[in-house]
Scaffold this active site. Structure first.
Site, PDB file in Angstrom:
ATOM      1  N   ASN A  42      -6.331  -5.312  -4.746  1.00  0.00           N
ATOM      2  CA  ASN A  42      -7.411  -4.365  -4.462  1.00  0.00           C
ATOM      3  C   ASN A  42      -6.819  -2.965  -4.621  1.00  0.00           C
ATOM      4  O   ASN A  42      -6.111  -2.489  -3.743  1.00  0.00           O
ATOM      5  CB  ASN A  42      -7.928  -4.579  -3.026  1.00  0.00           C
ATOM      6  N   TRP A  43      -7.136  -2.352  -5.749  1.00  0.00           N
ATOM      7  CA  TRP A  43      -6.512  -1.054  -6.037  1.00  0.00           C
ATOM      8  C   TRP A  43      -7.181   0.103  -5.311  1.00  0.00           C
ATOM      9  O   TRP A  43      -6.705   1.234  -5.389  1.00  0.00           O
ATOM     10  CB  TRP A  43      -6.522  -0.802  -7.548  1.00  0.00           C
ATOM     11  N   LYS A  44      -8.295  -0.155  -4.661  1.00  0.00           N
ATOM     12  CA  LYS A  44      -9.008   0.919  -3.942  1.00  0.00           C
ATOM     13  C   LYS A  44      -9.244   2.082  -4.917  1.00  0.00           C
ATOM     14  O   LYS A  44      -9.517   1.855  -6.083  1.00  0.00           O
ATOM     15  CB  LYS A  44      -8.237   1.333  -2.699  1.00  0.00           C
ATOM     16  N   HIS A  83     -15.318  -5.155   2.662  1.00  0.00           N
ATOM     17  CA  HIS A  83     -13.957  -4.717   3.022  1.00  0.00           C
ATOM     18  C   HIS A  83     -14.046  -3.816   4.256  1.00  0.00           C
ATOM     19  O   HIS A  83     -15.007  -3.058   4.410  1.00  0.00           O
ATOM     20  CB  HIS A  83     -13.340  -3.963   1.839  1.00  0.00           C
ATOM     21  N   GLU A 122     -12.701  -1.112   4.999  1.00  0.00           N
ATOM     22  CA  GLU A 122     -12.864   0.329   4.719  1.00  0.00           C
ATOM     23  C   GLU A 122     -14.328   0.645   4.430  1.00  0.00           C
ATOM     24  O   GLU A 122     -14.833   1.703   4.786  1.00  0.00           O
ATOM     25  CB  GLU A 122     -11.959   0.752   3.549  1.00  0.00           C
ATOM     26  N   GLU A 132      -8.829 -10.216   7.005  1.00  0.00           N
ATOM     27  CA  GLU A 132      -8.039  -8.981   6.988  1.00  0.00           C
ATOM     28  C   GLU A 132      -8.139  -8.317   8.355  1.00  0.00           C
ATOM     29  O   GLU A 132      -9.105  -7.578   8.623  1.00  0.00           O
ATOM     30  CB  GLU A 132      -8.584  -8.030   5.923  1.00  0.00           C
ATOM     31  N   GLY A 167      -2.917  -1.508   5.499  1.00  0.00           N
ATOM     32  CA  GLY A 167      -2.309  -0.229   5.149  1.00  0.00           C
ATOM     33  C   GLY A 167      -1.428   0.345   6.253  1.00  0.00           C
ATOM     34  O   GLY A 167      -1.030   1.505   6.199  1.00  0.00           O
ATOM     35  N   SER A 187      -1.088  -5.659   4.743  1.00  0.00           N
ATOM     36  CA  SER A 187       0.336  -5.369   4.544  1.00  0.00           C
ATOM     37  C   SER A 187       1.123  -6.577   4.014  1.00  0.00           C
ATOM     38  O   SER A 187       2.254  -6.830   4.440  1.00  0.00           O
ATOM     39  CB  SER A 187       0.963  -4.820   5.831  1.00  0.00           C
ATOM     40  N   GLY A 239      -3.450  -4.568  -0.959  1.00  0.00           N
ATOM     41  CA  GLY A 239      -3.687  -3.175  -1.309  1.00  0.00           C
ATOM     42  C   GLY A 239      -2.404  -2.540  -1.828  1.00  0.00           C
ATOM     43  O   GLY A 239      -2.066  -2.631  -3.008  1.00  0.00           O
ATOM     44  N   GLY A 240      -1.656  -1.910  -0.922  1.00  0.00           N
ATOM     45  CA  GLY A 240      -0.482  -1.106  -1.298  1.00  0.00           C
ATOM     46  C   GLY A 240       0.484  -1.787  -2.254  1.00  0.00           C
ATOM     47  O   GLY A 240       0.870  -1.200  -3.273  1.00  0.00           O
TER      48      GLY A 240
HETATM   49  C1  PEP Z   1      -6.541  -4.268   1.543  1.00  0.00           C
HETATM   50  O1  PEP Z   1      -6.876  -3.177   1.147  1.00  0.00           O
HETATM   51  O2  PEP Z   1      -7.331  -5.186   1.440  1.00  0.00           O
HETATM   52  C2  PEP Z   1      -5.214  -4.410   2.128  1.00  0.00           C
HETATM   53  C3  PEP Z   1      -4.918  -5.547   2.709  1.00  0.00           C
HETATM   54  O3  PEP Z   1      -4.345  -3.352   2.029  1.00  0.00           O
HETATM   55  P1  PEP Z   1      -2.755  -3.387   2.339  1.00  0.00           P
HETATM   56  O4  PEP Z   1      -2.194  -4.540   1.574  1.00  0.00           O
HETATM   57  O5  PEP Z   1      -2.263  -2.058   1.827  1.00  0.00           O
HETATM   58  O6  PEP Z   1      -2.606  -3.540   3.814  1.00  0.00           O
END
Ligand code: PEP
Length: 254
Positions: A12-14, A98, A100, A170, A176, A216, A237-238
């Site tokens: 998930n590149w956001k 999600h 966010e 999640e 994040g 994470s 994400g990251g």
């Molecule tokens: C996400 O955005 O779905 C996520 C899990 O981010 P991260 O891996 O950065 O915690």
């Protein structure tokens, strides 16, 4: 993981990467990993890169997804994009609900339900995100919150529409933040989600539905998470933004 369910590692590149950066990433990751037979890789870039990379994700096992959609098929909804439009771009998946979007953009269980249904109707597999906030976990309400999110997302859907649907657990406190749920904590919630799905949709969907963990996930913890029996993949994400770290995630080993 369970050998009956094909693991899915999703990026998930956001709101990251220009078109050029996205194309360079998918070319490089495919060159470095090669085709994936026993696992699936999903790239969910910003809308602006969907068209540019849809033809480039050519290796077996790679799929394209979007990060959001609207529930209507078309109409006066300035700035929105329908599930059918995503399908037309070559998407196979769309992330729905999600945290966010829930926290920053007013997404509710009702809009998640509408989007889930619209995605399935358009021939996309929704990746439906659920997860508790830190205060909810500390109050001991995590299962109640997640149960409500699941009921909300899938209300009115019959099991015949659930084929291919993916769920992502999640925990909001792990996204994040660098704080990951321990494999045991994640497994406990995944088992709960699977049993709730069983009571809503029956045994066949319970056995086939893929439940991803997100929060994470990184090269140092992916193997331990994937070793849990009800964890079928990761939503990342990251660590999905760099070819090196994402490659290590795709190549997890259990
Ligand atoms: C996400 O955005 O779905 C996520 C899990 O981010 P991260 O891996 O950065 O915690």
């Amino acid at each position: 993981m369970n050998p009956d369910r094909r693991p899915l590692i999703a990026a998930n590149w956001k709101m990251h990467k220009t078109l050029g950066e996205a194309v360079a990433f998918v070319e490089s990751i495919q060159e470095q990993t090669g085709p994936c037979a026993d696992r699936e890789v999903l790239i969910a870039p910003p809308f602006t890169a969907l068209r540019g990379i849809s033809g480039k994700l050519s290796l077996h096992g790679y799929s394209l997804g979007a990060q959001n959609c609207h529930w209507e098929q078309k109409g006066a909804f300035t700035g929105e994009i329908s599930a059918a439009m995503l399908k037309d771009m070559g998407c196979a998946y769309v992330i729905v609900g999600h945290s966010e979007r829930r926290q920053l953009f007013g997404e509710t269980d009702e809009t998640v339900r509408l989007k889930t249904s619209a995605a399935i109707g358009a021939g996309l597999a929704p990746v439906v995100c659920v997860g508790e906030a830190l205060e909810e976990r500390e109050r001991g309400d995590a299962f109640e919150v997640i149960g409500r999110q699941l009921e909300g997302a899938f209300q009115g859907l019959g099991p015949e529409r659930m084929n291919g649907v993916v769920i992502a657990y999640e925990p909001v406190w792990a996204i994040g933040t660098g704080r990951t749920a321990t494999p045991g904590q994640a497994q406990e919630v995944h088992a709960f989600i699977r049993s709730r799905i069983s009571s809503i949709f029956g045994k066949a969907i319970e056995k086939s539905v893929r439940i991803l963990y997100g929060g994470s996930v990184k090269p140092s913890n992916v193997d331990a998470l994937m070793a849990e029996p009800d964890i079928d993949g990761a939503l990342v994400g990251g660590a999905s933004l760099e070819v090196g770290s994402f490659k290590s995630l795709i190549q997890f080993n259990v």
